[in-house]
Design a protein around this motif. Structure first.
Motif: not given
Length: 337
Positions: A102-106, A206-219
């Motif tokens: 499945g697709v899991f988030f925690g 998302d429920e389609t299985g797409d997962i990611a992490v964004a490291e983000c900030g002012p730059e």
């Protein structure tokens, strides 16, 4: 945790929350864990044009909240717009898995125990446009994790911000994505348009299985996606991309590196077998250090959330998941007209 269900226009949503709290003798400005200094007020004022351009309905909600609390809107903005961008900041741990099960988030929310009585679970239903969502916050208006009716889940971790700039902070950016995006792809397109005030990670699934992490900030924004061998992503309150700055000597990261190692190792070992029960056990500290704080120091994991997105399951532990059971809550739904 307090539980709220809010329906209406953004102004009405804010007013409902503010008036309900006031009727119980609770006033948001009485519980701010930092002083409203001239620096904070000036930074908040500099951020306001970004909200006017990119998230004007949040300003409407703040105006309603101030009316319900009978307090100056500018004071609420000084609290809200500077959170994450200016110290202090919290910790937190996030993960997402997309495998054959499945697709899991925690997400574990790590924060000050003194603020626990004011933590809030909110269900939003909009009459003026917006995707319904359920979210959790240590503050107001901004969200720290959320899942919406289209099956998108988002969670943040706060990262030390060496050079804050006027813009949207972590919790407000997450809130905007939760009510306006249905997929990870949509969320990243929106995120890249935003001026960001603070540094943070955003873990998305998302429920389609797409997962990611964004490291983000002012730059900038750096995106990590899973590879074919390791169908997971995770984050704590540290950057691992070229956005990472040397941390100030003695900065307390709440054992962020250790928590990150726990996530990477457990998810790597169980990459093919990980399921919702495994995610719950990981969040509860059963696979290494993640939430085992000493409460006598005034800090702890103050809630934990887990989702099985394709099956529309949403679970919340209203306290440290090592000591507090997860219980199922209703997955957010589109309301019939």
């Amino acid at each position: 945790m307090d539980h709220l269900t809010l329906r209406g226009t953004h102004w009405e949503l804010g007013f409902q929350q503010g008036a309900r709290l006031a009727a119980r003798g609770q006033f948001l400005l009485d519980h701010v864990p930092f002083p409203l200094t001239a620096e904070r007020r000036a930074f908040a004022a500099a951020c306001r044009p970004a909200y006017e351009r990119h998230f004007p309905t949040a300003l409407e909600e703040l105006t309603g909240l101030a009316a319900g609390q009978d307090c100056p809107r500018e004071d609420l903005e000084a609290v809200l717009f500077t959170t994450y961008a200016l110290p202090p900041a919290c910790g937190c741990s996030c993960l997402a898995v997309s495998n054959g099960n499945g697709v899991f988030f925690g997400r574990n929310s790590d924060f000050l125990t003194a603020m626990e009585p004011y933590n809030t679970h909110v269900v939003y239903q909009f009459s003026s446009g917006g995707i319904p969502f359920a979210g959790n916050t240590t503050s107001f208006v901004q969200m720290e994790d959320a899942v919406n009716a289209r099956g998108l889940a988002v969670g943040l971790t706060s990262v030390y911000t060496p050079r804050p700039r006027p813009g949207l902070n972590a919790g407000m950016a997450l809130r905007l994505l939760a009510e306006s995006c249905a997929t990870v792809t949509e969320a990243f397109a929106r995120l890249r348009e935003l001026p960001l005030a603070s540094c943070q990670t955003l873990t998305l699934a998302d429920e389609t299985g797409d997962i990611a992490v964004a490291e983000c900030g002012p730059e900038g924004v750096r995106v990590e996606r899973p590879d074919p061998v390791n169908p997971f992503v995770c984050a704590t309150n540290l950057f691992h991309s070229d956005l990472a700055d040397p941390l100030p000597p003695g900065l307390d990261t709440w054992r962020a590196a250790e928590r990150y190692d726990t996530l990477r190792q457990a998810l790597g070992r169980e990459r093919k077998t990980m399921d919702l029960s495994g995610v719950l056990a990981l969040l509860a500290g059963q696979k290494g250090f993640l939430c085992q704080y000493d409460r006598t120091t005034g800090r702890d994991t103050v809630w934990s959330v887990a989702c099985d997105l394709p099956r529309r399951r949403y679970l919340l532990a209203e306290g440290n998941p090592g000591r507090t059971a997860f219980r199922p809550l209703e997955f957010p739904k589109e309301e019939c007209p």
